[in-house]
Write a protein that holds these residues in place. Structure first.
Motif, mmCIF file in Angstrom:
data_model
loop_
_atom_site.group_PDB
_atom_site.id
_atom_site.type_symbol
_atom_site.label_atom_id
_atom_site.label_comp_id
_atom_site.label_asym_id
_atom_site.label_seq_id
_atom_site.Cartn_x
_atom_site.Cartn_y
_atom_site.Cartn_z
ATOM 1 N N GLN A 109 59.624 86.439 54.856
ATOM 2 C CA GLN A 109 60.513 86.016 54.222
ATOM 3 C C GLN A 109 61.062 84.553 54.801
ATOM 4 O O GLN A 109 61.272 83.513 53.896
ATOM 5 N N GLN A 110 61.222 84.249 56.000
ATOM 6 C CA GLN A 110 61.473 83.103 56.570
ATOM 7 C C GLN A 110 60.530 81.967 56.246
ATOM 8 O O GLN A 110 60.961 80.792 55.645
ATOM 9 N N SER A 168 67.208 85.529 61.252
ATOM 10 C CA SER A 168 66.707 86.739 61.867
ATOM 11 C C SER A 168 67.965 87.555 62.006
ATOM 12 O O SER A 168 67.714 88.955 62.067
ATOM 13 N N ILE A 169 69.101 87.301 62.381
ATOM 14 C CA ILE A 169 70.562 87.778 62.563
ATOM 15 C C ILE A 169 70.681 88.909 61.070
ATOM 16 O O ILE A 169 71.019 89.933 61.413
ATOM 17 N N ILE A 190 57.860 70.934 59.947
ATOM 18 C CA ILE A 190 58.344 72.214 60.392
ATOM 19 C C ILE A 190 59.097 72.080 61.546
ATOM 20 O O ILE A 190 60.445 72.825 61.764
ATOM 21 N N MET A 191 58.676 71.276 62.358
ATOM 22 C CA MET A 191 59.695 70.676 63.614
ATOM 23 C C MET A 191 60.863 70.287 63.402
ATOM 24 O O MET A 191 61.673 70.248 64.387
ATOM 25 N N GLY A 192 60.926 69.576 62.289
ATOM 26 C CA GLY A 192 62.221 69.005 61.772
ATOM 27 C C GLY A 192 63.332 69.787 61.195
ATOM 28 O O GLY A 192 64.415 69.547 60.856
ATOM 29 N N ILE A 193 62.566 70.867 60.844
ATOM 30 C CA ILE A 193 63.985 71.975 60.394
ATOM 31 C C ILE A 193 64.619 72.355 61.211
ATOM 32 O O ILE A 193 64.171 72.740 62.517
ATOM 33 N N ASP A 194 65.779 72.640 60.989
ATOM 34 C CA ASP A 194 66.998 73.007 62.031
ATOM 35 C C ASP A 194 66.659 74.657 62.464
ATOM 36 O O ASP A 194 66.624 75.650 61.562
ATOM 37 N N PRO A 195 66.694 74.679 63.770
ATOM 38 C CA PRO A 195 66.161 76.126 64.311
ATOM 39 C C PRO A 195 67.464 77.109 63.780
ATOM 40 O O PRO A 195 67.271 78.321 64.047
ATOM 41 N N ALA A 196 68.580 76.790 63.741
ATOM 42 C CA ALA A 196 69.527 77.552 63.491
ATOM 43 C C ALA A 196 69.663 78.373 62.229
ATOM 44 O O ALA A 196 70.020 79.683 62.006
#
Length: 328
Positions: free
Chosen positions: A214-215, A206-207, A194-200
């Protein structure tokens, strides 16, 4: 002339051959693998086609080796014991693995979600991983004493439940031990994924108004497929090789041999004067079952990109065949 002599005397500096030294450094692994894993595997396949006995004579132990072809495999299925032991092994693995992966996913998503602002996550991770530091044999002996007929559990609640004398009691205790021991390890692996997934990706969703659920379904789970595949395959291999916990918890697999696994049957079939051909055949069957289940898991956990790439290749091949036919 002087320049030519100088050029003739000049020698190129020695160039280190990294490829050669790389092979030298990894050679010990291949030697150890060949001696302790590959050679025994080949010999297991070989002896599965023989009956091999050790008989005590006046001159000492004498080995009798007789070729029987596929008789050991046929006998394994005709008696029905190997099918039963495979069923026991799969049930015990699934009972422990399914809740383990669900709880690990829950903990991993909690621990990595900065929006929750959870406190004491470091201590929780340590406590969760601690059972994995213990030896499985010691945990099995501990639970055998706890859930005995006159054990602390019955004394504490004033009951007289024979946990280790009922089929599902034995299965659930073994499954709970596996769940307890491996949940922490699985949680850490999923956290790393999970920590390797791009936070962007989360910020953009979210935007766009995506909820946390859903995320998790649309971003986290698809991106976790490689780690999930690793967890499932390694857990499956460990589950099929289950031996120490059921062997120490109940002797001979308990009532109706409900906890007798394939490896327990293989171990019981080997002795100073017993046939080692039948256990070798069971080991080969275990090898193939692990391979088949592993391939199924690889197919199941294929990413969407891989599926699209395969579909594209198939379409290309069909187009090439059609083009060749039209040319002819």
């Amino acid at each position: 002339m002087v320049v030519a002599k100088a050029q003739a005397k000049y020698q190129r500096p020695h160039k280190l051959k990294y490829g050669k030294w790389g092979l030298i450094f990894i050679l010990p692994f291949f030697i150890a693998y060949g001696v302790f894993q590959l050679y025994p595997l080949i010999m297991t396949f070989y002896y599965s086609f023989f009956t091999k006995f050790r008989e005590l004579t006046l001159e000492g132990y004498v080995e009798n080796l007789n070729f029987v072809g596929f008789k050991n495999y046929i006998d394994a299925f005709q008696t029905g014991h190997i099918v039963k032991y495979f069923g026991n092994t799969l049930i015990l693995w699934l009972l422990g693995f399914v809740p383990q992966i669900l709880v690990s996913l829950l903990f991993a998503s909690w621990f990595t979600d900065l929006r929750l602002k959870l406190k004491g996550t470091g201590a929780a991770k340590v406590i969760l991983y601690l059972p994995n530091m213990l030896m499985a044999s010691s945990v099995a002996v501990l639970f055998a004493e706890l859930f005995a007929g006159t054990g602390p559990i019955n004394l504490l609640f004033g009951t007289d439940i024979r946990f280790l004398e009922t089929e599902w009691g034995i299965r659930l205790i073994i499954a709970f031990i596996n769940f307890l021991m491996w949940t922490g390890n699985t949680t850490i692996l999923l956290m790393a994924g999970i920590m390797g997934i791009d936070p962007a990706l989360y910020e953009a969703s979210s935007i766009d108004g995506a909820s946390a659920g859903q995320q998790f379904r649309k971003i986290t789970l698809p991106m976790l497929k490689p780690i999930m595949l690793y967890v499932m395959v390694t857990s499956m291999i460990g589950g099929l090789q289950m031996f120490d916990i059921p062997n120490l918890l109940v002797k001979n697999g308990g009532p109706n041999e409900v906890a007798k696994t394939v490896v327990m049957s293989i171990s019981a079939g080997i002795g100073p004067s017993k046939d080692t051909g039948a256990p070798a055949a069971a080991s080969v069957l275990l090898f193939f079952v692990a391979g088949i289940v592993g391939m199924f898991l690889f197919r199941l956990m294929q990413s969407d990109d891989e599926k699209e790439a395969k579909a594209y290749k198939k379409a290309q091949k069909k187009a090439e065949k059609l083009g060749k036919k039209e040319v002819r």
